[in-house]
Design a protein around this motif. Structure first.
Motif, PDB file in Angstrom:
ATOM      1  N   TYR A 244       0.922  -1.218   0.028  1.00 13.89           N
ATOM      2  CA  TYR A 244       0.005  -0.059   0.034  1.00 13.89           C
ATOM      3  C   TYR A 244       1.009   1.349  -0.052  1.00 13.89           C
ATOM      4  CZ  TYR A 244      -4.175   2.975   0.970  1.00 13.89           C
ATOM      5  OH  TYR A 244      -4.903   4.082   0.911  1.00 13.89           O
ATOM      6  N   PHE A 245       1.782   1.378   0.996  1.00 12.12           N
ATOM      7  CA  PHE A 245       2.652   2.649   0.897  1.00 12.12           C
ATOM      8  C   PHE A 245       3.461   2.682  -0.201  1.00 12.12           C
ATOM      9  CE2 PHE A 245       3.028   4.186   5.825  1.00 12.12           C
ATOM     10  CZ  PHE A 245       1.397   4.016   5.918  1.00 12.12           C
ATOM     11  N   GLY A 246       3.844   1.657  -0.909  1.00 10.17           N
ATOM     12  CA  GLY A 246       4.712   1.454  -1.863  1.00 10.17           C
ATOM     13  C   GLY A 246       4.101   2.076  -3.083  1.00 10.17           C
TER      14      GLY A 246
ATOM     15  N   GLY B 295       1.879  10.719   9.547  1.00  2.64           N
ATOM     16  CA  GLY B 295       1.387  10.208  10.799  1.00  2.64           C
ATOM     17  C   GLY B 295       1.598   8.920  11.350  1.00  2.64           C
ATOM     18  N   SER B 296       1.884   8.069  10.532  1.00  4.51           N
ATOM     19  CA  SER B 296       2.181   6.742  10.679  1.00  4.51           C
ATOM     20  C   SER B 296       3.562   6.450  11.762  1.00  4.51           C
ATOM     21  CB  SER B 296       2.026   5.728   9.674  1.00  4.51           C
ATOM     22  OG  SER B 296       3.256   5.726   8.728  1.00  4.51           O
ATOM     23  N   THR B 297       4.329   7.574  11.497  1.00  4.14           N
ATOM     24  CA  THR B 297       5.597   7.382  12.416  1.00  4.14           C
ATOM     25  C   THR B 297       5.426   7.579  13.584  1.00  4.14           C
ATOM     26  OG1 THR B 297       6.240   9.869  11.746  1.00  4.14           O
ATOM     27  CG2 THR B 297       6.871   8.305  10.274  1.00  4.14           C
TER      28      THR B 297
ATOM     29  N   LYS C 285       6.257   4.261  16.549  1.00  2.00           N
ATOM     30  CA  LYS C 285       7.026   4.330  17.826  1.00  2.00           C
ATOM     31  C   LYS C 285       6.631   3.066  18.608  1.00  2.00           C
ATOM     32  CE  LYS C 285       9.135   7.134  21.060  1.00  2.00           C
ATOM     33  NZ  LYS C 285       9.370   8.415  21.604  1.00  2.00           N
ATOM     34  N   ILE C 286       5.133   3.146  18.706  1.00  2.00           N
ATOM     35  CA  ILE C 286       4.468   2.135  19.726  1.00  2.00           C
ATOM     36  C   ILE C 286       4.555   0.791  19.074  1.00  2.00           C
ATOM     37  CG2 ILE C 286       2.188   1.480  20.709  1.00  2.00           C
ATOM     38  CD1 ILE C 286       1.461   4.222  20.543  1.00  2.00           C
ATOM     39  N   ILE C 287       4.483   0.613  17.585  1.00  2.00           N
ATOM     40  CA  ILE C 287       4.334  -0.662  16.863  1.00  2.00           C
ATOM     41  C   ILE C 287       6.062  -1.158  17.162  1.00  2.00           C
ATOM     42  CG2 ILE C 287       4.306  -1.735  14.976  1.00  2.00           C
ATOM     43  CD1 ILE C 287       1.903   0.456  14.108  1.00  2.00           C
TER      44      ILE C 287
HETATM   45  C1  HEM Z   1      -1.372   0.070  16.007  1.00  2.00           C
HETATM   46  C2  HEM Z   1      -1.300   0.931  15.350  1.00  2.00           C
HETATM   47  C3  HEM Z   1      -1.229   2.472  15.609  1.00  2.00           C
HETATM   48  C4  HEM Z   1      -1.206   3.156  16.635  1.00  2.00           C
HETATM   49  C5  HEM Z   1      -1.218   2.610  18.105  1.00  2.00           C
HETATM   50  C6  HEM Z   1      -1.349   4.510  16.633  1.00  2.00           C
HETATM   51  C7  HEM Z   1      -1.014   5.397  17.651  1.00  2.00           C
HETATM   52  C8  HEM Z   1      -1.037   6.922  17.420  1.00  2.00           C
HETATM   53  C9  HEM Z   1      -0.919   7.739  18.245  1.00  2.00           C
HETATM   54  C10 HEM Z   1      -0.549   7.718  19.737  1.00  2.00           C
HETATM   55  C11 HEM Z   1      -0.937   9.203  17.529  1.00  2.00           C
HETATM   56  C12 HEM Z   1      -0.820  10.464  18.155  1.00  2.00           C
HETATM   57  C13 HEM Z   1       0.910  10.715  18.498  1.00  2.00           C
HETATM   58  C14 HEM Z   1       1.307  12.177  19.096  1.00  2.00           C
HETATM   59  O1  HEM Z   1       0.108  12.889  18.820  1.00  2.00           O
HETATM   60  O2  HEM Z   1       2.131  12.444  19.532  1.00  2.00           O
HETATM   61  C15 HEM Z   1      -0.886   8.673  16.319  1.00  2.00           C
HETATM   62  C16 HEM Z   1      -1.009   9.792  15.251  1.00  2.00           C
HETATM   63  C17 HEM Z   1      -1.216   9.461  14.027  1.00  2.00           C
HETATM   64  N1  HEM Z   1      -1.409   8.474  13.259  1.00  2.00           N
HETATM   65 FE1  HEM Z   1      -1.478   6.660  14.251  1.00  2.00          FE
HETATM   66  N2  HEM Z   1      -1.564   4.822  15.219  1.00  2.00           N
HETATM   67  C18 HEM Z   1      -1.333   3.489  14.458  1.00  2.00           C
HETATM   68  C19 HEM Z   1      -1.422   3.310  13.331  1.00  2.00           C
HETATM   69  C20 HEM Z   1      -1.389   4.164  12.534  1.00  2.00           C
HETATM   70  C21 HEM Z   1      -1.343   3.894  10.944  1.00  2.00           C
HETATM   71  C22 HEM Z   1      -1.423   2.636  10.362  1.00  2.00           C
HETATM   72  C23 HEM Z   1      -1.547   5.248  10.370  1.00  2.00           C
HETATM   73  C24 HEM Z   1      -1.492   5.457   8.766  1.00  2.00           C
HETATM   74  C25 HEM Z   1      -1.781   4.468   7.907  1.00  2.00           C
HETATM   75  C26 HEM Z   1      -1.591   6.096  11.357  1.00  2.00           C
HETATM   76  C27 HEM Z   1      -1.729   7.692  10.913  1.00  2.00           C
HETATM   77  C28 HEM Z   1      -1.690   8.671  11.972  1.00  2.00           C
HETATM   78  C29 HEM Z   1      -1.942   9.931  12.036  1.00  2.00           C
HETATM   79  C30 HEM Z   1      -2.121  10.508  10.345  1.00  2.00           C
HETATM   80  C31 HEM Z   1      -1.666  10.625  12.929  1.00  2.00           C
HETATM   81  C32 HEM Z   1      -1.425  12.018  13.197  1.00  2.00           C
HETATM   82  C33 HEM Z   1      -2.652  12.637  13.943  1.00  2.00           C
HETATM   83  C34 HEM Z   1      -2.316  14.179  14.013  1.00  2.00           C
HETATM   84  O3  HEM Z   1      -3.046  15.044  13.218  1.00  2.00           O
HETATM   85  O4  HEM Z   1      -1.879  14.569  15.290  1.00  2.00           O
HETATM   86  N3  HEM Z   1      -1.508   5.464  12.524  1.00  2.00           N
HETATM   87  N4  HEM Z   1      -1.045   7.548  15.971  1.00  2.00           N
END
Ligand code: HEM
Length: 206
Positions: free
Chosen positions: A44-46, A111-113, A117-119
């Motif tokens: 997907y990302f690719g 955002g997935s970065t 970190k958790i993953i």
């Molecule tokens: C187990 C899977 C995941 C967990 C536990 C998780 C958890 C989190 C957490 C804790 C944040 C907030 C971090 C912060 O504000 O410092 C965050 C933000 C975000 N994550 Fe995830 N995430 C997961 C998977 C994903 C995936 C697969 C994507 C994209 C494909 C994604 C996209 C985003 C985006 C776009 C944000 C930014 C939200 C913002 O605008 O602040 N996340 N995620």
């Protein structure tokens, strides 16, 4: 600001994806299962990154090249002994035909970065990986927060009017949705080991 609106308006789709992913992640017990998950991300990302590269205005996102993830995912899969799969294309991907739509898709990837970190911590605890095979989910490492803040700053200097902002937000939501569909599609022809573990996981972690 656009970054705040994106967060708010994609929140539900993030929660749905996160919930689906956490179950799979908890169930992973072998490097092969982890490689299978990375193969989904790679496809997907690719595919997304190919389209983003074609549509993004590189003058408006100077560190664009530094933000690509495809190679890191491929390296992790190879380290784990897996085969690098084909990239998604066509209807499996969101529409990314211009710079604003590319920014919306990039918002999701960047955002997935944060969740990465958790993953990566989960994978390190569940598997004996040392420091290898985690380059994608570790992403920018200690630089993750500055890289995220820089990206949000760039986002907020573009898409000044509401119509342009709506284009970015719609692209981000479509990127989340299509990723969910990509996962569902993979579940329809599951990797047996991962599915078994998922069932097991439901009993162990209700
Ligand atoms: C187990 C899977 C995941 C967990 C536990 C998780 C958890 C989190 C957490 C804790 C944040 C907030 C971090 C912060 O504000 O410092 C965050 C933000 C975000 N994550 Fe995830 N995430 C997961 C998977 C994903 C995936 C697969 C994507 C994209 C494909 C994604 C996209 C985003 C985006 C776009 C944000 C930014 C939200 C913002 O605008 O602040 N996340 N995620």
């Amino acid at each position: 600001m656009l970054s705040d609106k994106l967060k708010e308006e994609t929140k539900t789709n993030h929660q749905i994806l996160e919930k689906a992913l956490v179950g799979q992640l908890k169930a992973i017990r072998s490097q092969q299962e982890y490689a299978d998950l990375l193969r989904l991300f790679y496809g997907y990302f690719g595919g997304l990154e190919v389209k983003i590269n074609e549509a993004i205005d590189k003058d408006l996102l100077p560190d664009n090249a530094e933000r690509r993830k495809t190679q890191a995912i491929a390296d992790d899969i190879t380290f784990l002994g897996g085969d690098v799969p084909a990239k998604a294309e066509g209807d499996d991907l969101p529409r990314i035909n211009n710079h604003l739509e590319a920014l919306g898709a990039l918002y999701v990837i960047e955002g997935s970065t944060l969740g990465g970190k958790i993953i990566s911590n989960m994978m390190q605890q569940q598997l004996q990986l040392g420091n290898k095979g985690l380059s994608f989910f570790r992403s920018y490492g200690d630089n993750t927060e500055p890289m995220w803040n820089t990206f949000k700053g760039i986002l907020n200097r573009q898409a000044q009017n509401l119509a342009e902002q709506a284009v970015v937000i719609a692209a981000a939501n479509e990127t989340f949705l299509k990723f969910g569909q990509w996962f569902e599609k993979a579940k329809a022809s599951p990797q047996p080991s991962l599915t078994e573990r998922e069932q097991e996981n439901k009993t162990v972690f209700p």
